[in-house]
Write a protein that holds these residues in place. Structure first.
Motif, PDB file in Angstrom:
ATOM      1  N   MET A  66     -31.475   6.383 -25.954  1.00 19.29           N
ATOM      2  CA  MET A  66     -30.076   6.327 -25.534  1.00 19.29           C
ATOM      3  C   MET A  66     -29.773   5.018 -24.818  1.00 19.29           C
ATOM      4  O   MET A  66     -28.694   4.422 -24.996  1.00 19.29           O
ATOM      5  CB  MET A  66     -29.742   7.511 -24.624  1.00 19.29           C
ATOM      6  N   ARG A  67     -30.711   4.541 -24.022  1.00 18.97           N
ATOM      7  CA  ARG A  67     -30.512   3.262 -23.349  1.00 18.97           C
ATOM      8  C   ARG A  67     -30.480   2.119 -24.358  1.00 18.97           C
ATOM      9  O   ARG A  67     -29.673   1.191 -24.248  1.00 18.97           O
ATOM     10  CB  ARG A  67     -31.626   3.040 -22.324  1.00 18.97           C
ATOM     11  N   ILE A  68     -31.349   2.210 -25.360  1.00 22.22           N
ATOM     12  CA  ILE A  68     -31.337   1.189 -26.412  1.00 22.22           C
ATOM     13  C   ILE A  68     -30.007   1.205 -27.148  1.00 22.22           C
ATOM     14  O   ILE A  68     -29.405   0.154 -27.407  1.00 22.22           O
ATOM     15  CB  ILE A  68     -32.513   1.424 -27.386  1.00 22.22           C
ATOM     16  N   ASN A  69     -29.537   2.395 -27.477  1.00 20.59           N
ATOM     17  CA  ASN A  69     -28.260   2.501 -28.193  1.00 20.59           C
ATOM     18  C   ASN A  69     -27.111   1.934 -27.376  1.00 20.59           C
ATOM     19  O   ASN A  69     -26.203   1.286 -27.923  1.00 20.59           O
ATOM     20  CB  ASN A  69     -27.972   3.962 -28.540  1.00 20.59           C
ATOM     21  N   ALA A  70     -27.120   2.169 -26.059  1.00 22.62           N
ATOM     22  CA  ALA A  70     -26.035   1.680 -25.206  1.00 22.62           C
ATOM     23  C   ALA A  70     -26.002   0.166 -25.166  1.00 22.62           C
ATOM     24  O   ALA A  70     -24.935  -0.453 -25.320  1.00 22.62           O
ATOM     25  CB  ALA A  70     -26.191   2.257 -23.798  1.00 22.62           C
ATOM     26  N   LEU A  78     -32.020  -6.126 -24.505  1.00 19.02           N
ATOM     27  CA  LEU A  78     -32.251  -5.256 -25.657  1.00 19.02           C
ATOM     28  C   LEU A  78     -33.653  -5.492 -26.237  1.00 19.02           C
ATOM     29  O   LEU A  78     -34.358  -4.523 -26.580  1.00 19.02           O
ATOM     30  CB  LEU A  78     -31.180  -5.512 -26.716  1.00 19.02           C
ATOM     31  N   ASP A  79     -34.058  -6.747 -26.325  1.00 14.42           N
ATOM     32  CA  ASP A  79     -35.410  -7.047 -26.804  1.00 14.42           C
ATOM     33  C   ASP A  79     -36.457  -6.444 -25.876  1.00 14.42           C
ATOM     34  O   ASP A  79     -37.506  -5.954 -26.341  1.00 14.42           O
ATOM     35  CB  ASP A  79     -35.601  -8.559 -26.908  1.00 14.42           C
ATOM     36  N   ILE A  89     -27.658   1.314 -16.089  1.00 14.47           N
ATOM     37  CA  ILE A  89     -27.642  -0.002 -16.752  1.00 14.47           C
ATOM     38  C   ILE A  89     -26.334  -0.720 -16.451  1.00 14.47           C
ATOM     39  O   ILE A  89     -26.318  -1.915 -16.112  1.00 14.47           O
ATOM     40  CB  ILE A  89     -27.846   0.163 -18.266  1.00 14.47           C
ATOM     41  N   TYR A  90     -25.221   0.001 -16.548  1.00  9.99           N
ATOM     42  CA  TYR A  90     -23.918  -0.618 -16.282  1.00  9.99           C
ATOM     43  C   TYR A  90     -23.781  -1.007 -14.809  1.00  9.99           C
ATOM     44  O   TYR A  90     -23.155  -2.029 -14.492  1.00  9.99           O
ATOM     45  CB  TYR A  90     -22.795   0.336 -16.684  1.00  9.99           C
ATOM     46  N   CYS A 101     -12.781  -2.899 -11.865  1.00  9.37           N
ATOM     47  CA  CYS A 101     -12.879  -3.228 -13.291  1.00  9.37           C
ATOM     48  C   CYS A 101     -11.636  -2.721 -14.016  1.00  9.37           C
ATOM     49  O   CYS A 101     -11.055  -1.693 -13.643  1.00  9.37           O
ATOM     50  CB  CYS A 101     -14.125  -2.588 -13.914  1.00  9.37           C
ATOM     51  N   MET A 102     -11.230  -3.418 -15.048  1.00 12.91           N
ATOM     52  CA  MET A 102     -10.104  -2.941 -15.842  1.00 12.91           C
ATOM     53  C   MET A 102     -10.488  -1.653 -16.565  1.00 12.91           C
ATOM     54  O   MET A 102     -11.646  -1.448 -16.926  1.00 12.91           O
ATOM     55  CB  MET A 102      -9.681  -4.004 -16.849  1.00 12.91           C
ATOM     56  N   ALA A 103      -9.505  -0.771 -16.752  1.00 13.45           N
ATOM     57  CA  ALA A 103      -9.757   0.548 -17.340  1.00 13.45           C
ATOM     58  C   ALA A 103      -9.920   0.456 -18.853  1.00 13.45           C
ATOM     59  O   ALA A 103      -9.181   1.053 -19.639  1.00 13.45           O
ATOM     60  CB  ALA A 103      -8.634   1.504 -16.978  1.00 13.45           C
ATOM     61  N   TYR A 104     -10.904  -0.332 -19.252  1.00 15.15           N
ATOM     62  CA  TYR A 104     -11.247  -0.517 -20.656  1.00 15.15           C
ATOM     63  C   TYR A 104     -12.704  -0.948 -20.695  1.00 15.15           C
ATOM     64  O   TYR A 104     -13.219  -1.512 -19.731  1.00 15.15           O
ATOM     65  CB  TYR A 104     -10.357  -1.581 -21.309  1.00 15.15           C
ATOM     66  N   ALA A 105     -13.398  -0.650 -21.798  1.00 16.78           N
ATOM     67  CA  ALA A 105     -14.824  -0.956 -21.910  1.00 16.78           C
ATOM     68  C   ALA A 105     -15.041  -2.101 -22.893  1.00 16.78           C
ATOM     69  O   ALA A 105     -14.422  -2.146 -23.956  1.00 16.78           O
ATOM     70  CB  ALA A 105     -15.600   0.280 -22.377  1.00 16.78           C
ATOM     71  N   ALA A 106     -15.934  -3.022 -22.511  1.00 17.63           N
ATOM     72  CA  ALA A 106     -16.206  -4.187 -23.350  1.00 17.63           C
ATOM     73  C   ALA A 106     -16.742  -3.787 -24.721  1.00 17.63           C
ATOM     74  O   ALA A 106     -16.513  -4.480 -25.716  1.00 17.63           O
ATOM     75  CB  ALA A 106     -17.206  -5.110 -22.649  1.00 17.63           C
ATOM     76  N   ALA A 107     -17.456  -2.662 -24.794  1.00 18.14           N
ATOM     77  CA  ALA A 107     -18.018  -2.225 -26.072  1.00 18.14           C
ATOM     78  C   ALA A 107     -17.034  -1.364 -26.863  1.00 18.14           C
ATOM     79  O   ALA A 107     -17.396  -0.816 -27.900  1.00 18.14           O
ATOM     80  CB  ALA A 107     -19.306  -1.445 -25.841  1.00 18.14           C
ATOM     81  N   GLY A 108     -15.801  -1.257 -26.373  1.00 16.82           N
ATOM     82  CA  GLY A 108     -14.786  -0.484 -27.089  1.00 16.82           C
ATOM     83  C   GLY A 108     -14.542   0.870 -26.459  1.00 16.82           C
ATOM     84  O   GLY A 108     -15.473   1.560 -26.050  1.00 16.82           O
ATOM     85  N   SER A 109     -13.288   1.226 -26.331  1.00 24.21           N
ATOM     86  CA  SER A 109     -12.879   2.547 -25.839  1.00 24.21           C
ATOM     87  C   SER A 109     -11.471   2.796 -26.358  1.00 24.21           C
ATOM     88  O   SER A 109     -10.929   1.997 -27.123  1.00 24.21           O
ATOM     89  CB  SER A 109     -12.917   2.593 -24.306  1.00 24.21           C
TER      90      SER A 109
END
Length: 401
Positions: A144-148, A75-76, A51-52, A282-290
């Motif tokens: 798991m894909r939905i959760n991501a 997501l929908d 997905i990513y 990509c910057m070494a950080y995740a948009a969804a938080g890390s």
């Protein structure tokens, strides 16, 4: 050069090399295989990684706010896929599999309710079997894909809404969070957070096996010369008295070559299996938080830093094994010195690589200073090289007994 090459060839004896290869083989069947193959290719992590990869190709290195509605649409679509899967499950399932109807589930909303109630019904085998249907490979880890995707939608801009209100305003992590929150290139980075953790864990395991391989190969070679009474013969000539320096150079060169080979071999495998080429810039950080990084680094730069730290530990181990072997008159004495030396370096590497250059690392947490992990590694490398060089100089000035 001829003497140096001769000393280098003396490190390539079959028995130590075979022992080192056996250690590598055993390690590869455990943690290495999990992080290099199983996790990115045969688990829910691999499905989320795909997905990513799709997002990276579509949106670039960052997920901008105006692109977030498209993620909600995705997501929908996953919700609709879940409803469709549940509705037609009895038509496609294998006979030995459970069925959603066993737990009275007819749509995804009811399945979500089942997951929420499951912790209170741990003894209900039928409910457990039904819950597993969307959690495993039978549905390509649909839940798991939905959760991501849901996590990205809900946690987008996490630093602005979550971290800054949770951390004390005077803390270093709060200040760093403020910097990240004000930089869209970092806070919106489309990097899968598991890529960061997988690189750190892989480096930690790789460091352990690399240090053990070097200890097995380098230590016995120098002790064998002493058992064969080679120093007494060599010290009678001016060139012979310099042999310790050639042996040290050979040990360091071999350690560097082996470290480079291990890093390149497993690093390439890691990059291929985790599609690192897609996320290199990509910057070494995740948009969804890390975890919060101390510095502004791309993921590619971060991997190169981990590789450099691995190389430094490898060279430091070769120098340390040389130093310890100079004071070992037999193999038993060598083992009594080499084992604690290996354990000390392995324990230190186990503190350096987890969350390296991120808040939460134990070393930087104790010092409170950014960059503690590379600084400690550099200090260990310089210290072992100084010890080894002093031992070589001492041997060159030693009188015959």
């Amino acid at each position: 050069m001829r003497i140096f090459l001769h000393e280098l060839r003396k490190l390539l004896r079959p028995v130590p090399l075979l022992a080192a290869l056996l250690l590598l083989f055993l390690f590869e069947r455990g943690p290495f295989d999990y992080y290099l193959s199983t996790l990115p290719g045969q688990s829910e992590t691999g499905s989320v990684l795909e997905i990513y990869v799709g997002w990276r190709e579509q949106y670039g290195t960052t997920l901008d706010p105006e692109e977030l509605p498209q993620i909600r649409q995705q997501l929908d679509a996953l919700y609709a896929e879940a409803d469709e899967t549940i509705a037609h499950w009895d038509e496609t399932k294998w006979a030995q599999w459970a069925s959603f109807s066993d737990a009275g589930v007819t749509n995804y909303a009811e399945y979500q309710k089942l997951l929420q109630e499951l912790p209170q019904n741990t003894r209900d085998l039928s409910a457990n079997n039904v819950a597993a249907l969307l959690l495993d490979s039978r549905t390509d880890f649909l839940q798991m894909r939905i959760n991501a995707v849901k996590n990205v939608v809900e946690q987008y801009g996490f630093e602005k809404e979550g971290l800054l209100s949770a951390e004390p305003s005077g803390s270093a992590e709060y200040a760093r969070g403020m910097q990240i929150a004000s930089n869209p290139e970092i806070i919106h980075s489309l990097l899968y957070s598991q890529l960061i953790y997988a690189a750190q864990e892989s480096a930690a395991y790789l460091a352990a096996v690399l240090l053990l391989m070097l200890a097995v190969i380098v230590s016995p070679r120098l002790v064998r010369d002493r058992l064969c009474r080679m120093p007494q013969t060599q010290w009678t000539t001016r060139t012979g008295r310099k042999l310790s320096c050639y042996q040290l150079a050979a040990a360091i060169a071999f350690s560097a070559i082996l470290s480079l080979g291990i890093v390149l071999g497993y690093g390439i495998r890691f990059c291929v299996n985790w599609h690192v080429n897609r996320f290199w810039d990509c910057m070494a950080y995740a948009a969804a938080g890390s975890q919060i990084p101390w510095f502004d680094l791309t993921y590619g730069q971060y991997l190169l830093i981990l590789a450099a730290l691995l190389m430094a530990f490898g060279v430091a181990c070769g120098a340390l094994m040389y130093f310890l072997s100079r004071f070992s008159g037999n193999y038993i004495a060598m083992l009594l010195k080499a084992i604690p030396g290996f354990l000390a370096l392995a324990a230190l590497s186990g503190q350096v690589f987890p969350l390296c250059l991120y808040f939460g690392n134990r070393l930087s947490g104790l010092s409170g200073m950014p960059g503690t992990e590379p600084a400690v590694t550099a200090a260990v490398l310089v210290g072992t090289l100084i010890l080894a060089r002093s031992a070589a100089r001492r041997d060159g000035r030693q009188e015959l007994l």
